[in-house]
Design a protein around this motif. Structure first.
Motif, PDB file in Angstrom:
ATOM      1  N   GLU A 160       0.850  -1.347   0.097  1.00  0.00           N
ATOM      2  CA  GLU A 160      -0.059   0.071   0.008  1.00  0.00           C
ATOM      3  C   GLU A 160       0.790   1.289  -0.143  1.00  0.00           C
ATOM      4  N   THR A 161       2.143   0.977   0.255  1.00  0.00           N
ATOM      5  CA  THR A 161       2.974   2.342   0.539  1.00  0.00           C
ATOM      6  C   THR A 161       4.427   1.888   0.144  1.00  0.00           C
ATOM      7  N   ALA A 162       4.939   3.019  -0.695  1.00  0.00           N
ATOM      8  CA  ALA A 162       6.456   2.644  -1.195  1.00  0.00           C
ATOM      9  C   ALA A 162       6.985   4.045  -1.054  1.00  0.00           C
ATOM     10  N   ILE A 163       8.453   3.958  -0.754  1.00  0.00           N
ATOM     11  CA  ILE A 163       9.341   5.063  -0.645  1.00  0.00           C
ATOM     12  C   ILE A 163      10.253   4.938  -1.709  1.00  0.00           C
ATOM     13  N   ILE A 164      10.455   6.076  -2.422  1.00  0.00           N
ATOM     14  CA  ILE A 164      11.352   5.894  -3.506  1.00  0.00           C
ATOM     15  C   ILE A 164      12.478   7.093  -3.378  1.00  0.00           C
ATOM     16  N   SER A 165      14.069   6.531  -3.633  1.00  0.00           N
ATOM     17  CA  SER A 165      14.823   7.516  -3.597  1.00  0.00           C
ATOM     18  C   SER A 165      15.522   8.015  -4.736  1.00  0.00           C
ATOM     19  N   GLY A 166      15.909   9.182  -4.847  1.00  0.00           N
ATOM     20  CA  GLY A 166      16.966   9.630  -5.780  1.00  0.00           C
ATOM     21  C   GLY A 166      18.251  10.140  -5.196  1.00  0.00           C
ATOM     22  N   ASN A 167      19.425   9.975  -5.672  1.00  0.00           N
ATOM     23  CA  ASN A 167      20.593  10.386  -4.992  1.00  0.00           C
ATOM     24  C   ASN A 167      21.742  10.597  -6.318  1.00  0.00           C
ATOM     25  N   GLY A 168      22.133  12.189  -6.069  1.00  0.00           N
ATOM     26  CA  GLY A 168      23.219  12.154  -7.256  1.00  0.00           C
ATOM     27  C   GLY A 168      24.079  13.250  -6.864  1.00  0.00           C
ATOM     28  N   GLY A 169      24.774  13.454  -8.113  1.00  0.00           N
ATOM     29  CA  GLY A 169      26.116  14.713  -8.047  1.00  0.00           C
ATOM     30  C   GLY A 169      26.927  14.223  -7.115  1.00  0.00           C
ATOM     31  N   ASN A 170      27.460  12.839  -7.308  1.00  0.00           N
ATOM     32  CA  ASN A 170      28.542  12.141  -6.345  1.00  0.00           C
ATOM     33  C   ASN A 170      27.898  12.327  -5.005  1.00  0.00           C
ATOM     34  N   ALA A 171      26.771  11.692  -4.695  1.00  0.00           N
ATOM     35  CA  ALA A 171      26.030  11.717  -3.299  1.00  0.00           C
ATOM     36  C   ALA A 171      26.145  12.878  -2.455  1.00  0.00           C
ATOM     37  N   VAL A 172      25.702  13.874  -3.213  1.00  0.00           N
ATOM     38  CA  VAL A 172      25.382  15.024  -2.607  1.00  0.00           C
ATOM     39  C   VAL A 172      23.727  15.624  -2.782  1.00  0.00           C
ATOM     40  N   CYS A 173      23.133  15.422  -3.963  1.00  0.00           N
ATOM     41  CA  CYS A 173      21.786  15.748  -4.044  1.00  0.00           C
ATOM     42  C   CYS A 173      21.160  14.653  -3.703  1.00  0.00           C
ATOM     43  N   HIS A 174      19.801  14.792  -3.034  1.00  0.00           N
ATOM     44  CA  HIS A 174      18.931  13.724  -2.734  1.00  0.00           C
ATOM     45  C   HIS A 174      17.432  14.108  -2.805  1.00  0.00           C
ATOM     46  N   SER A 175      16.674  13.293  -3.308  1.00  0.00           N
ATOM     47  CA  SER A 175      15.348  13.397  -3.551  1.00  0.00           C
ATOM     48  C   SER A 175      14.542  12.090  -2.968  1.00  0.00           C
ATOM     49  N   THR A 176      13.212  12.447  -2.504  1.00  0.00           N
ATOM     50  CA  THR A 176      12.400  11.311  -1.660  1.00  0.00           C
ATOM     51  C   THR A 176      10.815  11.256  -2.159  1.00  0.00           C
ATOM     52  N   LEU A 177      10.367  10.327  -2.701  1.00  0.00           N
ATOM     53  CA  LEU A 177       9.092  10.266  -2.656  1.00  0.00           C
ATOM     54  C   LEU A 177       8.391   9.233  -1.991  1.00  0.00           C
ATOM     55  N   ILE A 178       7.393   9.368  -1.224  1.00  0.00           N
ATOM     56  CA  ILE A 178       6.246   8.400  -0.536  1.00  0.00           C
ATOM     57  C   ILE A 178       5.062   8.531  -1.456  1.00  0.00           C
ATOM     58  N   LEU A 179       4.772   7.258  -1.741  1.00  0.00           N
ATOM     59  CA  LEU A 179       3.779   6.874  -2.557  1.00  0.00           C
ATOM     60  C   LEU A 179       2.594   5.817  -2.037  1.00  0.00           C
ATOM     61  N   ARG A 180       1.280   5.803  -2.350  1.00  0.00           N
ATOM     62  CA  ARG A 180       0.227   5.008  -1.823  1.00  0.00           C
ATOM     63  C   ARG A 180      -0.580   4.670  -3.145  1.00  0.00           C
TER      64      ARG A 180
END
Lengths: 135, 378
Positions: free
Chosen positions: B357-377
């Motif tokens: 029912e729920t998922a967490i998604i991550s993005g990570n970039g720029g040599n481990a500098v930039c990060h983004s997160t989504l939580i979906l349902r």
């Protein structure tokens, strides 16, 4: 030019004095006159307090290995004869961190937090790289 | 940050052929991914009024969103090309939601695709720049490997822990017909794989792939009448450790910590409420550090956490159920979103997380500098 086969750094307007110092086997960093912080890489404003007032100041060349990696593949032909070689994040006594190589010991002897001191590698007539060895 | 909880939804996902696709250009990959996502959503291209793309290609392109829209044959109300490395994937969905919220547009196509496997290698590091290449620091592997070295030093993390991640992803890939890596992998195989940059073995590193993926975002209101059951965006976060990975404790504490906290706060959830995680796995270590920083375990306990099957299907937190970038395909985090959506729709067949029912998604970039997160349902 020599037959040096590895990348040679290209000094920028910001880093010219840094590289001139290493050529003379000295390490100098900018020290902020407002807050006293040393900084690296070179830049026109202090990343701590944003002051533009600084002076190039000699530093000890001593520090520790904060972290390191060991290359087992040459991604550039000039490094083929040096495999495996260590690239380290060096934390200077004065605070700033910089990337460099650890020389003077086997790669498997390098440890995080190991004390190191600067050595100078004259790679061309114009450019000298600061590297670090166990202290 | 304004709470956008449940106000936006992902209504279509799709991807191109994956793996080695020498017959298609990068734009060819991208437009086929867009077609797949439109078909999935039951939309026509004219139903889309905005295009957001990831501008970073191995051959970097200016105004990439414009070039792609030209090939799709659409004018758009809103278009922008983003570049936040591997964080761009989830960030595109967030910018899409923000742009709709601002009234700039209504339905947004988010696209990334590249030819990492069959494009000719771009020459880099030959004499240009300073403070890295002259010491032989090349490529993403070296920059990310510093973090694992330090994590091992501070917390006693081991290669067995990293191997558990690689093996889990491979097992999942074997349940995914489009995944590139279908051969068995044991922990011993992991240990025997060659060093790339110690402490990374070959099997700590993600694949190089051709492929593209597209995700369509619209308001929850519009999503109600569409072909697919909407997958709602419950939480969003993003943080940039922009002082660099060598500064402070950034190499062991990623932007994931703050980014994840923002996303959990918006969603009103805790890590225990998450049914499946689709984590940016450019390297095994980044997956482990992200799970720590998201609060699935304490900092430093990521090694034991990922071991013993906990992140495998049937475990406590099935993670990277498609095989991830380690064993499925590398599209800089786009397939993490696609897999999260498909899990929440219940479309994943043999690798379906039961009752997800729920998922967490991550993005990570720029040599481990930039990060983004989504939580979906769902």
């Amino acid at each position: 030019m020599s037959d040096y086969a590895k990348p040679v750094p290209t000094p920028s307007e910001d880093s010219r004095i840094y590289w001139e110092a290493t050529k003379n086997h000295r390490m100098m960093l900018q020290r902020c006159r407002a807050c006293g912080a040393f900084r690296f890489p070179p830049g026109e404003v202090c990343p701590e307090c944003t002051s533009e007032d600084y002076e190039w100041t000699p530093v000890s060349g001593k520090g520790r290995v904060f972290s390191f990696v060991i290359y087992h593949r040459a991604y550039q032909r000039g490094f083929a004869d040096e495999l495996p070689y260590v690239v380290a994040v060096i934390e200077l006594e004065e605070g700033p961190r910089m990337l460099s190589n650890v020389t003077g010991c086997k790669p498997e002897e390098v440890r995080c937090d190991m004390p190191v001191e600067v050595v100078y590698d004259d790679i061309t007539d114009e450019v000298t790289l600061p590297k670090f060895r166990p202290a | 940050m304004a709470s956008l909880k449940d106000k936006y939804a992902i209504v279509g996902v799709g991807h191109s052929a994956l793996g080695k696709v020498p017959e298609l250009s990068d734009y060819g990959l991208q437009v086929t991914a867009v077609k797949a996502a439109l078909d999935d959503a039951g939309l026509k291209k004219t139903d889309v009024d905005a295009v957001i793309t990831h501008s970073h290609l191995l051959g970097a392109v200016r105004v990439h969103h414009q070039n792609l829209s030209e090939r799709l044959g659409i004018d758009t109300a809103f278009g922008v090309s983003l570049s936040a490395g591997g964080a761009t994937s989830c960030l595109m969905v967030q910018v899409a939601a923000a742009a709709i919220e601002a009234g700039f547009c209504k339905t947004v196509l988010c696209v990334h695709g590249d030819k990492g496997a069959t494009r000719k290698t771009v020459t880099r590091g030959e004499g240009g720049g300073e403070f890295g290449p002259e010491y032989g620091l090349f490529g993403a592997a070296g920059a990310h490997a510093f973090g694992l070295t330090r994590h091992m030093h501070e917390y006693g993390t081991t290669h067995d822990h990293m191997g558990a991640i690689a093996v889990a992803c491979r097992k999942h890939a074997q349940l995914n017909p489009v995944a590139a890596m279908q051969a068995d992998m044991t922990l011993e195989d992991y240990h025997n794989s060659r060093w790339i940059v110690w402490p990374f073995h070959l099997f700590d590193c993600c694949l190089r792939s051709d492929g593209a993926a597209a995700v369509i975002v619209t308001s929850a209101e519009r999503a109600k009448d569409m072909k697919q059951k909407p997958v709602y965006v419950m939480g969003m976060g993003q943080t940039n450790n922009s002082r660099g990975y060598i500064w402070g404790d950034h190499m062991t504490e990623l932007g994931a910590k703050e980014s994840g906290a923002q996303a959990f706060a918006m969603a009103g959830l805790k890590p225990k409420d998450i049914d499946t995680a689709q984590i940016y796995d450019c390297f095994t270590y980044i997956l482990m550090a992200t799970l720590e920083d998201y609060g699935f375990c304490k900092k430093g306990e990521g090694g034991p956490f990922v071991s013993g099957g906990r992140i495998e299907l049937g475990g406590e937190l099935p993670t990277n159920t498609s095989g991830g970038m380690l064993s499925e395909c590398y599209i800089e985090g786009m397939l993490q979103i696609v897999e999260g959506v498909r899990q929440l729709r219940g479309e994943c067949g043999a690798r379906q997380v039961k009752d997800a029912e729920t998922a967490i998604i991550s993005g990570n970039g720029g040599n481990a500098v930039c990060h983004s997160t989504l939580i979906l349902r769902n």
